[in-house]
Write a protein that holds these residues in place. Structure first.
Motif, PDB file in Angstrom:
ATOM      1  N   THR A  68       2.166  20.649  46.508  1.00  0.00           N
ATOM      2  CA  THR A  68       2.522  20.821  47.915  1.00  0.00           C
ATOM      3  C   THR A  68       3.974  21.277  48.056  1.00  0.00           C
ATOM      4  OG1 THR A  68       0.940  19.110  48.572  1.00  0.00           O
ATOM      5  CG2 THR A  68       2.689  19.633  50.132  1.00  0.00           C
ATOM      6  N   ASN A  69       4.874  20.680  47.277  1.00  0.00           N
ATOM      7  CA  ASN A  69       6.274  21.080  47.330  1.00  0.00           C
ATOM      8  C   ASN A  69       6.474  22.507  46.839  1.00  0.00           C
ATOM      9  OD1 ASN A  69       7.115  18.642  48.369  1.00  0.00           O
ATOM     10  ND2 ASN A  69       7.522  17.733  46.359  1.00  0.00           N
ATOM     11  N   VAL A  70       5.694  22.906  45.819  1.00  0.00           N
ATOM     12  CA  VAL A  70       5.793  24.283  45.330  1.00  0.00           C
ATOM     13  C   VAL A  70       5.374  25.255  46.430  1.00  0.00           C
ATOM     14  CG1 VAL A  70       4.894  25.942  43.674  1.00  0.00           C
ATOM     15  CG2 VAL A  70       5.480  23.637  42.918  1.00  0.00           C
ATOM     16  N   VAL A  71       4.244  24.960  47.080  1.00  0.00           N
ATOM     17  CA  VAL A  71       3.744  25.851  48.143  1.00  0.00           C
ATOM     18  C   VAL A  71       4.745  25.938  49.288  1.00  0.00           C
ATOM     19  CG1 VAL A  71       1.932  26.113  49.878  1.00  0.00           C
ATOM     20  CG2 VAL A  71       1.328  25.496  47.536  1.00  0.00           C
ATOM     21  N   ARG A  72       5.347  24.814  49.647  1.00  0.00           N
ATOM     22  CA  ARG A  72       6.221  24.793  50.822  1.00  0.00           C
ATOM     23  C   ARG A  72       7.628  25.303  50.548  1.00  0.00           C
ATOM     24  NH1 ARG A  72       5.217  18.992  53.879  1.00  0.00           N
ATOM     25  NH2 ARG A  72       3.188  19.482  54.792  1.00  0.00           N
ATOM     26  N   ALA A  78      -1.431  25.615  56.994  1.00  0.00           N
ATOM     27  CA  ALA A  78      -0.380  26.380  57.678  1.00  0.00           C
ATOM     28  C   ALA A  78      -0.191  27.753  57.025  1.00  0.00           C
ATOM     29  CB  ALA A  78       0.920  25.582  57.653  1.00  0.00           C
ATOM     30  N   ILE A  79      -0.197  27.791  55.694  1.00  0.00           N
ATOM     31  CA  ILE A  79      -0.014  29.077  55.010  1.00  0.00           C
ATOM     32  C   ILE A  79      -1.203  29.998  55.275  1.00  0.00           C
ATOM     33  CG2 ILE A  79       0.096  30.134  52.724  1.00  0.00           C
ATOM     34  CD1 ILE A  79       1.773  27.774  51.836  1.00  0.00           C
ATOM     35  N   GLN A  80      -2.410  29.475  55.163  1.00  0.00           N
ATOM     36  CA  GLN A  80      -3.597  30.312  55.399  1.00  0.00           C
ATOM     37  C   GLN A  80      -3.648  30.791  56.842  1.00  0.00           C
ATOM     38  OE1 GLN A  80      -5.425  31.504  53.223  1.00  0.00           O
ATOM     39  NE2 GLN A  80      -5.510  30.159  51.436  1.00  0.00           N
ATOM     40  N   ALA A  81      -3.254  29.934  57.770  1.00  0.00           N
ATOM     41  CA  ALA A  81      -3.238  30.366  59.166  1.00  0.00           C
ATOM     42  C   ALA A  81      -2.235  31.491  59.378  1.00  0.00           C
ATOM     43  CB  ALA A  81      -2.909  29.181  60.076  1.00  0.00           C
ATOM     44  N   GLY A  82      -1.066  31.382  58.723  1.00  0.00           N
ATOM     45  CA  GLY A  82      -0.085  32.463  58.830  1.00  0.00           C
ATOM     46  C   GLY A  82      -0.593  33.760  58.244  1.00  0.00           C
ATOM     47  N   VAL A  83      -1.275  33.651  57.077  1.00  0.00           N
ATOM     48  CA  VAL A  83      -1.846  34.867  56.475  1.00  0.00           C
ATOM     49  C   VAL A  83      -2.878  35.479  57.400  1.00  0.00           C
ATOM     50  CG1 VAL A  83      -3.232  35.729  54.566  1.00  0.00           C
ATOM     51  CG2 VAL A  83      -1.357  34.117  54.118  1.00  0.00           C
ATOM     52  N   GLY A  84      -3.758  34.615  57.934  1.00  0.00           N
ATOM     53  CA  GLY A  84      -4.809  35.134  58.808  1.00  0.00           C
ATOM     54  C   GLY A  84      -4.263  35.809  60.049  1.00  0.00           C
ATOM     55  N   ASP A 141       0.166  11.903  50.792  1.00  0.00           N
ATOM     56  CA  ASP A 141      -0.266  12.804  49.718  1.00  0.00           C
ATOM     57  C   ASP A 141      -1.498  13.605  50.116  1.00  0.00           C
ATOM     58  OD1 ASP A 141       1.793  11.755  48.306  1.00  0.00           O
ATOM     59  OD2 ASP A 141       0.574  10.468  47.032  1.00  0.00           O
ATOM     60  N   MET A 142      -2.396  12.951  50.841  1.00  0.00           N
ATOM     61  CA  MET A 142      -3.634  13.625  51.228  1.00  0.00           C
ATOM     62  C   MET A 142      -3.395  14.672  52.309  1.00  0.00           C
ATOM     63  SD  MET A 142      -6.951  11.858  52.980  1.00  0.00           S
ATOM     64  CE  MET A 142      -6.800  10.491  51.846  1.00  0.00           C
ATOM     65  N   VAL A 143      -2.658  14.275  53.348  1.00  0.00           N
ATOM     66  CA  VAL A 143      -2.506  15.151  54.516  1.00  0.00           C
ATOM     67  C   VAL A 143      -1.465  16.233  54.280  1.00  0.00           C
ATOM     68  CG1 VAL A 143      -1.872  15.198  56.958  1.00  0.00           C
ATOM     69  CG2 VAL A 143      -3.281  13.325  56.076  1.00  0.00           C
ATOM     70  N   ALA A 144      -0.349  15.896  53.639  1.00  0.00           N
ATOM     71  CA  ALA A 144       0.723  16.868  53.480  1.00  0.00           C
ATOM     72  C   ALA A 144       0.256  18.101  52.709  1.00  0.00           C
ATOM     73  CB  ALA A 144       1.908  16.218  52.770  1.00  0.00           C
ATOM     74  N   HIS A 145      -0.488  17.875  51.618  1.00  0.00           N
ATOM     75  CA  HIS A 145      -0.971  19.012  50.839  1.00  0.00           C
ATOM     76  C   HIS A 145      -1.911  19.885  51.669  1.00  0.00           C
ATOM     77  CE1 HIS A 145      -2.302  21.255  47.304  1.00  0.00           C
ATOM     78  NE2 HIS A 145      -3.543  21.057  47.717  1.00  0.00           N
ATOM     79  N   SER A 146      -2.849  19.230  52.355  1.00  0.00           N
ATOM     80  CA  SER A 146      -3.842  19.996  53.117  1.00  0.00           C
ATOM     81  C   SER A 146      -3.207  20.736  54.278  1.00  0.00           C
ATOM     82  CB  SER A 146      -4.940  19.054  53.627  1.00  0.00           C
ATOM     83  OG  SER A 146      -5.568  18.391  52.542  1.00  0.00           O
ATOM     84  N   ILE A 147      -2.299  20.086  54.994  1.00  0.00           N
ATOM     85  CA  ILE A 147      -1.661  20.745  56.135  1.00  0.00           C
ATOM     86  C   ILE A 147      -0.809  21.915  55.654  1.00  0.00           C
ATOM     87  CG2 ILE A 147       0.000  20.436  57.989  1.00  0.00           C
ATOM     88  CD1 ILE A 147      -2.733  19.232  58.516  1.00  0.00           C
ATOM     89  N   GLY A 148      -0.152  21.750  54.500  1.00  0.00           N
ATOM     90  CA  GLY A 148       0.623  22.865  53.957  1.00  0.00           C
ATOM     91  C   GLY A 148      -0.243  24.076  53.669  1.00  0.00           C
ATOM     92  N   ALA A 182      -3.865  29.329  48.615  1.00  0.00           N
ATOM     93  CA  ALA A 182      -2.704  29.263  49.503  1.00  0.00           C
ATOM     94  C   ALA A 182      -1.579  30.197  49.068  1.00  0.00           C
ATOM     95  CB  ALA A 182      -2.174  27.824  49.554  1.00  0.00           C
ATOM     96  N   GLY A 183      -1.765  30.906  47.952  1.00  0.00           N
ATOM     97  CA  GLY A 183      -0.783  31.904  47.531  1.00  0.00           C
ATOM     98  C   GLY A 183       0.012  31.550  46.312  1.00  0.00           C
ATOM     99  N   VAL A 184      -0.277  30.411  45.668  1.00  0.00           N
ATOM    100  CA  VAL A 184       0.443  30.016  44.454  1.00  0.00           C
ATOM    101  C   VAL A 184      -0.573  29.864  43.327  1.00  0.00           C
ATOM    102  CG1 VAL A 184       1.897  28.278  43.351  1.00  0.00           C
ATOM    103  CG2 VAL A 184       2.255  28.849  45.764  1.00  0.00           C
TER     104      VAL A 184
END
Length: 381
Positions: free
Chosen positions: A295-299, A189-195, A179-186, A263-265
């Motif tokens: 996290t599931n919504v973002v991914r 990943a999105i912010q890195a793609g935006v950047g 729960d801790m890592v999956a949300h943060s990594i998601g 993260a865009g949501v």
């Protein structure tokens, strides 16, 4: 242990001396004679705890000696000293291996039967005393065997309880880390793609994305550090590490909503009922459920908006996450996130559902029952 050894072997030396006093005429009655020999066996308790085999040998030798020299030949009371050997044999059966126990039982029974036929007068007396001796010996062996099986069963139950506790703790740690890592990594990943997409054309947005990545990374590292420190402090031999920070709870949902929005949501957070202090396990579980659902919504949802509703009821806490995206295909029954949420709710004896909405999107809902003390405190405010 150093003090116990002299006391044990001191009792072993006193035992034959007491038997000599009995043989020398301390008791003339055969029953009292045998009873005195039986009580003298208490001197061998120290030896019994350290070496049941030697205690059995001593009691058998003492019993044979007492029978050989004491009392009328037709008195069954002469055989009372063998009861001490039977009790020692029962302890040996409960404490030693089956091979040693069987060997000791066979030899002890042979000694008693041979002694009965050698020192009793009359065939009837000999047979009766031998049968009584074997029955007493069998009873003591059966008692020792039952005690042994009960002890082994208790050990097996404790081993099973420890294994179940270890498994439950491993599952709890796995849920926390997921729960801790999956949300943060998601989010990272999105912010890195935006950047990476806007770094040439919109450097300001790229900088904001990098700041979000930095903040999320620091928060995740802090959470991992708290988890590792908690695991280390579970070992009493380990020293105290860094101070533990408070576990996240529903009070941190605003910050979680901001991070998810970055993260865009966009997260619409709604509160219902009287907000109040909750038990730690319920507060943490509710937060983790919302975190995993976001996290599931973002991914997976493919939408820019979702709604989180937290309802403080009188008897239960309700948490609901709705989105209008394309749902979470393939995870309703098999994903680690959905499974972890369901396990959290099950441990708290609540109700959980995660399913696509008929009008589109996905819905995650959990109802966690509140304990009576919390309800009472809430009503008194």
């Amino acid at each position: 242990m150093t003090k116990t050894r002299p006391m044990a072997w001191g009792g072993a030396l006193l035992y034959p001396l007491v038997l000599l006093l009995l043989v020398g005429g301390a008791f003339r009655s055969p029953n009292l004679y045998g009873l005195g020999a039986l009580l003298a066996g208490g001197l061998l308790i120290g030896v019994l705890r350290r070496s049941p085999v030697w205690a059995l040998v001593l009691t058998l030798l003492g019993a044979v000696s007492m029978v050989a020299v004491g009392g009328p030949a037709e008195s069954p009371g002469r055989f009372l000293p063998f009861l001490t050997a039977d009790l020692v044999l029962g302890y040996l059966v409960a404490d030693r291996s089956r091979r040693v126990s069987v060997t000791a039982a066979v030899l002890s029974s042979l000694v008693q039967v041979v002694t009965a036929f050698a020192f009793m007068s009359g065939a009837d007396h000999q047979l009766a005393v031998a049968m009584i001796a074997v029955l007493l010996l069998g009873t003591c062996c059966l008692g020792g065997l039952l005690f042994r099986e009960r002890r082994e069963h208790s050990v097996a139950l404790r081993t099973q309880a420890v294994a179940e506790a270890v498994t439950a703790e491993r599952l709890r740690i796995a849920r926390e880390l997921h729960d801790m890592v999956a949300h943060s990594i998601g989010i990272i990943a999105i912010q890195a793609g935006v950047g990476s997409r806007v770094i040439e054309t919109q450097p300001a947005e790229a900088r904001e994305a990098l700041r979000a990545i930095e903040a999320t990374s620091r928060e995740t590292l802090s959470g991992l550090r708290r988890t590792l420190v908690a695991l280390r402090q579970a070992d009493p031999q380990s020293g105290a590490g860094a101070p533990l920070g408070p576990a996240p709870g529903l009070a941190d949902l605003e910050r979680l909503a901001v991070a998810t929005t970055d993260a865009g949501v966009l997260v619409e957070l709604r509160w219902a009922g009287e907000r109040r202090q909750l038990p730690g396990d319920i507060d943490l579980s509710a937060y983790r459920i919302v975190q995993e659902a976001l996290t599931n919504v973002v991914r997976h949802a493919g939408t820019g908006h979702c709604r989180v509703t937290v309802d403080y009821g009188a008897e239960e806490l309700s948490v609901e996450v709705l989105d209008e995206g394309r749902g979470v295909p393939g995870t309703a029954g098999s994903g680690f996130g959905i499974t972890g949420m369901r396990e959290r709710v099950s441990l708290l004896h609540g109700r959980f559902s995660a399913e696509p909405r008929p009008e589109g999107g996905f819905r995650v809902a959990a109802r966690l029952p509140l304990p009576e003390p919390v309800v009472a405190r809430a009503g008194s405010r």
